[in-house]
Design an enzyme around this catalytic site. Structure first.
Site: not given
Length: 373
Positions: A41, A68, A71, A318
């Site tokens: 970016c 974003c 980018c 579990c």
């Protein structure tokens, strides 16, 4: 996989260098902005301490970060599938809309195809993405002390009634009835495997469940009855503690949980849950083995019911119980999540620690960070 990335320092240096070798393989989530980006970016680089790294877009979305706009980390997925591109663009244009299957059909897309595409690319369906995006914003705003109307705006719900309805479907009560005080407090925790609801008193954790678990609403109703409706919203010390311990778990540093727990079940169920906590991470047991270990070898079915009634996920593991034939069997958080948890725990190994007994370490150098809310 969760442990195949370089360590934090290496990934941060790749971010600074805009190293394209990691493009599509790693993403940076910036806690100060709530945004996630590609490592290439062009935006100004965040501080090291504000960065968290994930290996997929789905994990970034699950952890509560927004893509974003510089980018465009979702673009490769969108370019690869026109349906994904169209629906992502529609969601961006109308984030407040209560999306439905009918909306997807109106775009001319096949529902099952869209569902598979989004699950493959992001680990969640389009409708789950849209719903979680809106509701999470409102929940977090309320936890931070916002008024209901302000939380509704933050959540980008088009009307107060829509926000109240969505909130009530999750917690069983409208947001206006949940104050900042209460014998029990509900909070939202984002993890790499999806968002969770934690409910704690001042001293103990009473519930920890993934938000899409079908039994969540019933479990919350039972807790509210137990405290005569005195359920609020916000954080409590046990929630803060379990949030920190989950960070350590998903970062591969420790699978030991020491948060004090409050069980809600019969003496038999409590015995089963205590036995589950004795299963080391990285190992599994069958229902019949658990029955034998608690001295009730003929109670295999009752053990299975108690296992399914557990409402403190991960901490009471579990997910470590499988069928006698090795099959995963049922899991309230979804079989895909059970498999991921078992995969994560295989990365741990037991080591001796004279000060604290057995602890669990990590076998690889990769790291993952959970975003606590």
């Amino acid at each position: 996989m969760l442990f195949d990335l370089p360590d934090h320092d290496a990934l941060y240096q790749a971010l600074v260098d805009r190293d394209d070798r990691f493009d599509g393989q790693a993403y940076v989530c910036v806690s100060s902005t709530g945004i996630f980006c590609r490592l290439t970016c062009p935006a100004r680089k965040p501080k090291r301490e504000n960065c968290q790294f994930f290996g997929s877009v789905g994990e970034c979305l699950d952890a509560g970060f927004r893509p974003c706009k510089r980018c465009h980390p979702l673009r490769p997925m969108a370019d690869a599938d026109p349906a994904v591109a169209t629906l992502l663009a529609a969601l961006e244009e109308r984030p407040e809309h209560r999306w439905s299957e009918a909306d997807i059909t109106r775009f001319g897309f096949d529902l099952s195809t869209v569902r598979r595409s989004f699950k493959r690319q992001f680990g969640m369906t389009f409708l789950e993405m849209a719903r979680q995006r809106r509701l999470r914003e409102g929940f977090v705003a309320l936890c931070d002390g916002a008024r209901v109307i302000d939380a509704q705006v933050d959540a980008q719900f088009e009307s107060p009634s829509a926000f109240r309805a969505a909130f009530a479907r999750l917690l069983g009560r409208p947001p206006g009835s949940l104050g900042r005080e209460g014998l029990l407090l509900a909070d939202w925790i984002a993890t790499p495997l999806g968002d969770m609801i934690a409910v704690s008193s001042r001293t103990e954790l009473h519930l920890l469940e993934f938000v899409e678990r079908k039994a969540l609403r019933r479990e919350l109703d039972q807790l509210q009855k137990a405290v005569k409706g005195d359920l609020g919203i916000g954080s409590a010390p046990p929630t803060e503690q379990i949030g920190a311990e989950l960070v350590e778990f998903f970062a591969g540093r420790s699978a030991r949980f020491q948060t004090p727990l409050a069980y809600h079940g019969s003496d038999f169920a409590r015995a089963v849950w205590d036995q589950l906590r004795q299963i080391p991470a990285g190992q599994t047991r069958s229902y019949s083995q658990i029955a034998a270990e608690i001295g009730r070898p003929s109670a295999t079915r009752a053990v299975a019911r108690a296992n399914g009634a557990n409402q403190i996920a991960l901490v009471v593991p579990c997910h470590r119980v499988i069928g006698a034939d090795g099959a995963l069997t049922g899991y309230g958080g979804g079989l895909w999540r059970k498999q991921r948890l078992l995969d994560i725990e295989r990365q741990f190994r037991q080591v001796d620690n004279a000060a604290s007994g057995q602890v669990l370490g990590r076998t690889s150098a990769g790291t993952r960070v959970l975003t606590g809310q």
